[in-house]
Scaffold this motif. Sequence first.
Motif, short mmCIF file in Angstrom:
data_model
loop_
_atom_site.label_atom_id
_atom_site.label_comp_id
_atom_site.label_asym_id
_atom_site.label_seq_id
_atom_site.Cartn_x
_atom_site.Cartn_y
_atom_site.Cartn_z
N LEU A 55 42.76 37.17 30.01
CA LEU A 55 41.70 37.41 30.99
C LEU A 55 41.46 38.91 31.20
O LEU A 55 40.63 39.31 32.00
CB LEU A 55 42.05 36.75 32.33
N GLY A 56 42.23 39.75 30.47
CA GLY A 56 42.04 41.19 30.55
C GLY A 56 42.79 41.85 31.69
O GLY A 56 42.46 42.96 32.09
N GLU A 90 45.10 30.61 44.04
CA GLU A 90 45.11 31.57 42.94
C GLU A 90 44.15 32.72 43.21
O GLU A 90 44.47 33.89 42.96
CB GLU A 90 44.75 30.89 41.62
N ALA A 91 42.96 32.41 43.75
CA ALA A 91 41.99 33.46 44.07
C ALA A 91 42.58 34.42 45.10
O ALA A 91 42.44 35.65 44.97
CB ALA A 91 40.69 32.84 44.59
N LEU A 92 43.27 33.87 46.11
CA LEU A 92 43.87 34.73 47.15
C LEU A 92 44.99 35.60 46.58
O LEU A 92 45.06 36.80 46.87
CB LEU A 92 44.40 33.86 48.29
N LEU A 100 40.42 40.62 40.50
CA LEU A 100 39.25 39.91 41.01
C LEU A 100 39.63 38.47 41.36
O LEU A 100 40.35 37.82 40.59
CB LEU A 100 38.13 39.90 39.99
N PRO A 101 39.16 37.95 42.50
CA PRO A 101 39.45 36.56 42.85
C PRO A 101 38.93 35.58 41.79
O PRO A 101 39.52 34.53 41.57
CB PRO A 101 38.72 36.35 44.17
N ALA A 106 39.58 31.41 37.35
CA ALA A 106 39.57 31.21 35.90
C ALA A 106 40.98 30.89 35.40
O ALA A 106 41.17 29.97 34.59
CB ALA A 106 39.02 32.45 35.19
N PHE A 107 41.97 31.63 35.90
CA PHE A 107 43.36 31.37 35.53
C PHE A 107 43.74 29.94 35.85
O PHE A 107 44.32 29.23 35.03
CB PHE A 107 44.28 32.35 36.26
N SER A 108 43.40 29.51 37.06
CA SER A 108 43.76 28.17 37.51
C SER A 108 43.11 27.10 36.63
O SER A 108 43.75 26.12 36.25
CB SER A 108 43.34 27.98 38.97
#
Length: 163
Positions: A55-56, A90-92, A100-101, A106-108
Amino acid sequence: RLSFIAKVMDKIGEFELTIIKFFKHDRKVLYQCLFLSVLGGASILLAMWLIMVFLGLDASFLDVILVSTLTIITFLLPIPGSLGSTETGEALIFKMLGYLPESGVAFSLIFRSIDFLKVLIGFLFLSEFGLRIGSVLFKPAPKGENGSNGNGGQTEPTPVIKE
């Protein structure tokens, strides 16, 4: 009511004796299980780190540990499939880590997709081999002197442990 409690306590005692026997007498199997458990945990951490790198993100080991811990905690919430709670968590955590949230969401989603793929592979394996795999892993219990196995003629599977 007390007889029910006594039966439950007896079952708990039997289970505890089985565990004690396992830890005392089957040390080789115990160490094999421990090794596989550590290997499985390490592979999950590696997968999480790789997702973050793809994801960079410049993720450190501590970042991966924090994300994995939060993922486990969100799966404990009483929400079917943890739908939404994992993505929000995950966003938090990604925002708290300075990412970035959207990267957390995206990770999740990627991590869930990998889990879905593993389940799909398991279902394909099951559809190909069916429940016959149980007959390979288990064999019938040995019979007693009078031809019975002491449980009314019913057979119970006995685990086969290959050394």
